[in-house]
Design an enzyme around this catalytic site. Structure first.
Site, PDB file in Angstrom:
ATOM      1  N   THR A 138      -2.411 -14.520   7.001  1.00 39.73           N
ATOM      2  CA  THR A 138      -3.352 -15.576   6.638  1.00 39.73           C
ATOM      3  C   THR A 138      -3.524 -16.577   7.768  1.00 39.73           C
ATOM      4  O   THR A 138      -4.562 -17.235   7.871  1.00 39.73           O
ATOM      5  CB  THR A 138      -2.884 -16.283   5.350  1.00 39.73           C
ATOM      6  OG1 THR A 138      -2.686 -15.300   4.325  1.00 39.73           O
ATOM      7  CG2 THR A 138      -3.905 -17.299   4.858  1.00 39.73           C
ATOM      8  N   TYR A 151       0.781   0.499  11.591  1.00 41.96           N
ATOM      9  CA  TYR A 151       0.055   1.479  12.398  1.00 41.96           C
ATOM     10  C   TYR A 151       0.916   2.643  12.873  1.00 41.96           C
ATOM     11  O   TYR A 151       0.516   3.790  12.757  1.00 41.96           O
ATOM     12  CB  TYR A 151      -0.638   0.817  13.605  1.00 41.96           C
ATOM     13  CG  TYR A 151      -1.577   1.771  14.321  1.00 41.96           C
ATOM     14  CD1 TYR A 151      -2.816   2.089  13.772  1.00 41.96           C
ATOM     15  CD2 TYR A 151      -1.218   2.383  15.509  1.00 41.96           C
ATOM     16  CE1 TYR A 151      -3.661   2.987  14.397  1.00 41.96           C
ATOM     17  CE2 TYR A 151      -2.057   3.290  16.146  1.00 41.96           C
ATOM     18  CZ  TYR A 151      -3.282   3.581  15.581  1.00 41.96           C
ATOM     19  OH  TYR A 151      -4.120   4.470  16.198  1.00 41.96           O
ATOM     20  N   TYR A 206       8.829  -8.603   5.040  1.00 39.25           N
ATOM     21  CA  TYR A 206       7.492  -8.657   4.442  1.00 39.25           C
ATOM     22  C   TYR A 206       7.033  -7.223   4.207  1.00 39.25           C
ATOM     23  O   TYR A 206       6.725  -6.497   5.158  1.00 39.25           O
ATOM     24  CB  TYR A 206       6.538  -9.399   5.378  1.00 39.25           C
ATOM     25  CG  TYR A 206       5.128  -9.598   4.863  1.00 39.25           C
ATOM     26  CD1 TYR A 206       4.780  -9.365   3.536  1.00 39.25           C
ATOM     27  CD2 TYR A 206       4.131 -10.039   5.719  1.00 39.25           C
ATOM     28  CE1 TYR A 206       3.498  -9.572   3.068  1.00 39.25           C
ATOM     29  CE2 TYR A 206       2.838 -10.252   5.276  1.00 39.25           C
ATOM     30  CZ  TYR A 206       2.519 -10.013   3.953  1.00 39.25           C
ATOM     31  OH  TYR A 206       1.243 -10.206   3.506  1.00 39.25           O
ATOM     32  N   ARG A 261      -1.435  -3.007   3.985  1.00 38.41           N
ATOM     33  CA  ARG A 261      -1.851  -3.337   5.344  1.00 38.41           C
ATOM     34  C   ARG A 261      -1.086  -2.545   6.401  1.00 38.41           C
ATOM     35  O   ARG A 261      -1.658  -2.136   7.406  1.00 38.41           O
ATOM     36  CB  ARG A 261      -1.654  -4.838   5.617  1.00 38.41           C
ATOM     37  CG  ARG A 261      -2.677  -5.736   4.962  1.00 38.41           C
ATOM     38  CD  ARG A 261      -2.491  -7.172   5.430  1.00 38.41           C
ATOM     39  NE  ARG A 261      -3.452  -8.071   4.821  1.00 38.41           N
ATOM     40  CZ  ARG A 261      -4.665  -8.328   5.301  1.00 38.41           C
ATOM     41  NH1 ARG A 261      -5.065  -7.747   6.416  1.00 38.41           N
ATOM     42  NH2 ARG A 261      -5.473  -9.159   4.684  1.00 38.41           N
ATOM     43  N   LYS A 281       9.344 -10.819   1.002  1.00 38.24           N
ATOM     44  CA  LYS A 281       8.023 -11.161   0.487  1.00 38.24           C
ATOM     45  C   LYS A 281       7.401  -9.843   0.060  1.00 38.24           C
ATOM     46  O   LYS A 281       7.069  -8.995   0.895  1.00 38.24           O
ATOM     47  CB  LYS A 281       7.160 -11.842   1.552  1.00 38.24           C
ATOM     48  CG  LYS A 281       5.723 -12.099   1.079  1.00 38.24           C
ATOM     49  CD  LYS A 281       4.844 -12.649   2.197  1.00 38.24           C
ATOM     50  CE  LYS A 281       3.403 -12.804   1.715  1.00 38.24           C
ATOM     51  NZ  LYS A 281       2.504 -13.287   2.795  1.00 38.24           N
ATOM     52  N   ILE A 319       4.892 -16.730  -1.531  1.00 37.71           N
ATOM     53  CA  ILE A 319       4.230 -17.106  -0.282  1.00 37.71           C
ATOM     54  C   ILE A 319       2.751 -16.864  -0.532  1.00 37.71           C
ATOM     55  O   ILE A 319       2.293 -15.725  -0.607  1.00 37.71           O
ATOM     56  CB  ILE A 319       4.782 -16.304   0.909  1.00 37.71           C
ATOM     57  CG1 ILE A 319       6.261 -16.647   1.113  1.00 37.71           C
ATOM     58  CG2 ILE A 319       3.984 -16.616   2.174  1.00 37.71           C
ATOM     59  CD1 ILE A 319       6.942 -15.866   2.228  1.00 37.71           C
TER      60      ILE A 319
END
Length: 291
Positions: free
Chosen positions: A44, A106, A132, A137, A160, A202
């Site tokens: 973010t 990736y 995280y 993603r 997270k 978060i």
């Protein structure tokens, strides 16, 4: 212990450059509104389009502005272990309270690779690390069993979790222990996440509604899920609207409507479509944040 509502801070821009004056004002505002911690330069915070030096500057400025009043969890993730080591060490050097480290994106490491990556980061500094896990993603999902192995390391203190799978909270309590800090990474399910054993979020939406989200998290921590649900009902249209397009674009637009910062983002992200702007406006009104 890290808990409660912690905004995943946006990085304000003006004419393509960091707007540090606005960033400092946002830190003051969030603390005044009751946020329980601050998380600069995550997704973010547009970490993918910041230079390494810009990344470091944002962490430094947030730590200075917070001045120990609330914890600062510095984004320090990379799919390059060497680069992530640099970011973790920098966060420690400037006084961050913890580092938020995303699973490497990736290049799709195995679970063995994830253990090796996070072990190297654990060993490179004395800073607590929050994993995280966001497979949507990063295209790699850290299993509860792998997380349990990493939780044995003294400075791997929590996660997270942005999987959206509320059963994960229970699974991770079994593999990581009840004291392992579990923070939601998804606003729309944060209430339910806490009911399963989480202790905070978060949050993207907390950039624009920090008081409401801090109150919701405090209600959950006090066991008052009825009060928390009332707040969640107020915010749900806004949560959904913000994530209609990339969440940081949505929340920056929402913040611009409240004169908190510019809605400027960096390519390849672009401004919201007119239809999504209308949804965000309606969500702000439903939450009572805008007339």
């Amino acid at each position: 212990m890290l808990k409660g509502s912690m905004p995943a801070l946006v990085t304000p821009f003006r004419n393509g450059e960091l707007d540090l004056g606005t960033l400092k004002k946002l830190v003051e505002w969030h603390i005044g509104e009751g946020s329980h911690g601050l998380v600069p330069v995550g997704t973010t915070g547009e970490s993918p389009t910041l230079t390494h030096r810009e990344h470091e500057i944002v962490v430094e400025e947030v730590v200075k502005a917070a001045a120990g009043r609330v914890p600062v969890i510095a984004g320090a993730g990379s799919n390059n272990t060497i680069e992530a080591i640099r970011l973790v060490r920098h966060a420690e050097k400037v006084g961050a309270d913890a580092a938020l480290v995303v699973t490497p994106y990736y290049n799709k490491p195995t679970q063995t690779g994830l253990i090796a990556h996070f072990t190297a980061l654990h060993d490179c500094a004395n800073l607590p690390i929050i994993i995280y896990n966001i497979p949507g993603r990063s295209v790699v999902d850290m299993s509860p069993a792998t997380m349990g192995e990493l939780a044995k390391l003294p400075r791997i203190i929590g996660v997270k979790d942005a999987t959206g799978d509320l059963a994960r909270v229970c699974d991770q309590r079994l593999t990581c222990g009840k004291d392992f800090i579990q923070l939601s990474g998804e606003d729309a399910t944060a209430h339910g996440f806490n009911a399963q054993g989480g202790v905070g979020c978060i949050s993207v939406t907390a950039n624009v509604a920090p008081k409401l989200l801090s109150q919701m998290q405090e209600a959950c921590l006090a066991g008052d899920y009825s009060k928390a649900l009332e707040i969640q009902d107020r915010l749900m249209p806004l949560h959904k609207a913000i994530f209609t397009e990339p969440g940081l674009v949505g929340v920056k637009y929402a913040m611009s409507r409240l004169d908190l910062c510019s809605d400027e983002v960096r390519l390849p992200l672009t401004a919201l479509s007119d239809g999504t702007r209308a949804l965000v406006d309606a969500g702000l009104r439903h939450a009572g944040l805008m007339n």
